[in-house]
Design a protein around this motif. Structure first.
Motif, mmCIF file in Angstrom:
data_model
loop_
_atom_site.group_PDB
_atom_site.id
_atom_site.type_symbol
_atom_site.label_atom_id
_atom_site.label_comp_id
_atom_site.label_asym_id
_atom_site.label_seq_id
_atom_site.Cartn_x
_atom_site.Cartn_y
_atom_site.Cartn_z
ATOM 1 N N TYR A 27 31.981 -57.523 25.910
ATOM 2 C CA TYR A 27 32.953 -58.472 26.452
ATOM 3 C C TYR A 27 34.111 -57.751 27.117
ATOM 4 O O TYR A 27 34.514 -56.667 26.712
ATOM 5 C CB TYR A 27 33.530 -59.356 25.347
ATOM 6 N N MET A 31 35.908 -63.807 25.514
ATOM 7 C CA MET A 31 34.521 -64.264 25.572
ATOM 8 C C MET A 31 33.818 -63.975 26.897
ATOM 9 O O MET A 31 32.664 -64.330 27.063
ATOM 10 C CB MET A 31 34.469 -65.786 25.338
ATOM 11 N N SER A 49 23.730 -67.070 27.987
ATOM 12 C CA SER A 49 23.307 -67.499 26.654
ATOM 13 C C SER A 49 23.457 -69.008 26.470
ATOM 14 O O SER A 49 22.986 -69.552 25.475
ATOM 15 C CB SER A 49 24.102 -66.758 25.577
ATOM 16 N N PRO A 53 24.830 -69.976 21.179
ATOM 17 C CA PRO A 53 25.735 -69.547 20.104
ATOM 18 C C PRO A 53 26.447 -70.720 19.440
ATOM 19 O O PRO A 53 26.613 -70.731 18.223
ATOM 20 C CB PRO A 53 26.745 -68.644 20.833
ATOM 21 N N ARG A 100 32.154 -64.853 18.989
ATOM 22 C CA ARG A 100 31.808 -63.618 19.710
ATOM 23 C C ARG A 100 30.552 -62.954 19.131
ATOM 24 O O ARG A 100 29.636 -62.631 19.888
ATOM 25 C CB ARG A 100 32.983 -62.644 19.688
ATOM 26 N N LYS A 103 27.466 -65.065 20.016
ATOM 27 C CA LYS A 103 27.059 -64.910 21.414
ATOM 28 C C LYS A 103 26.437 -63.533 21.639
ATOM 29 O O LYS A 103 25.459 -63.391 22.376
ATOM 30 C CB LYS A 103 28.274 -65.109 22.334
ATOM 31 N N THR A 106 22.917 -63.660 20.353
ATOM 32 C CA THR A 106 22.072 -64.434 21.277
ATOM 33 C C THR A 106 21.696 -63.596 22.492
ATOM 34 O O THR A 106 20.526 -63.574 22.902
ATOM 35 C CB THR A 106 22.803 -65.717 21.718
#
Ligand SMILES: [Zn+2]
Length: 120
Positions: A27, A31, A49, A53, A100, A103, A106
């Motif tokens: 990141y 995000m 994604s 998430p 976070r 994600k 994912t």
């Protein structure tokens, strides 16, 4: 290139690192996914994604926090406003804190099992 093992994918995702090398940051900011890995050059931002998430967190937090809140409400006689005052921040904190890594996991799983979308 071979598919990384599931534990290394999960480790990279939970650490918010690149799923290929496990070193580059995933990141920029809170995000926003980086365009390319700064270490290995993997193009990360093109892969989306989506809502994955958030859906994972709805299930994980829903199945962990709601039973605890119900159990507490059965054992103590708090007014409703106190439950809102306590459980609201707990749910918000857990959601923001886990978003976070969720994600990251994912994206790492997409890299591991849907590699064709990263390589094209
Ligand atoms: Zn990398």
């Amino acid at each position: 290139m071979t598919t990384p093992a599931l534990p290394s994918l999960l480790r990279a995702g939970l650490r918010c690192r690149c799923p290929r090398c496990g070193e580059g940051a995933l990141y920029t900011g809170f995000m926003r996914v980086v365009d390319h890995c700064s270490v290995c050059g993997l193009e990360i931002a093109r892969n989306d994604s989506g809502d994955g998430p958030a859906v994972f967190l709805i299930f994980i937090l829903g199945f962990t926090i709601v039973p605890v809140a119900l159990l507490v409400s059965l054992r103590v006689d708090w007014p409703l406003w106190l439950h809102v005052l306590i459980w609201g921040p707990v749910i918000m904190g857990a959601t923001v804190g886990m978003l976070r890594p969720a994600k990251g996991v994912t994206i790492a799983l997409q890299y591991g099992y849907r590699r064709d979308e990263f390589d094209t």
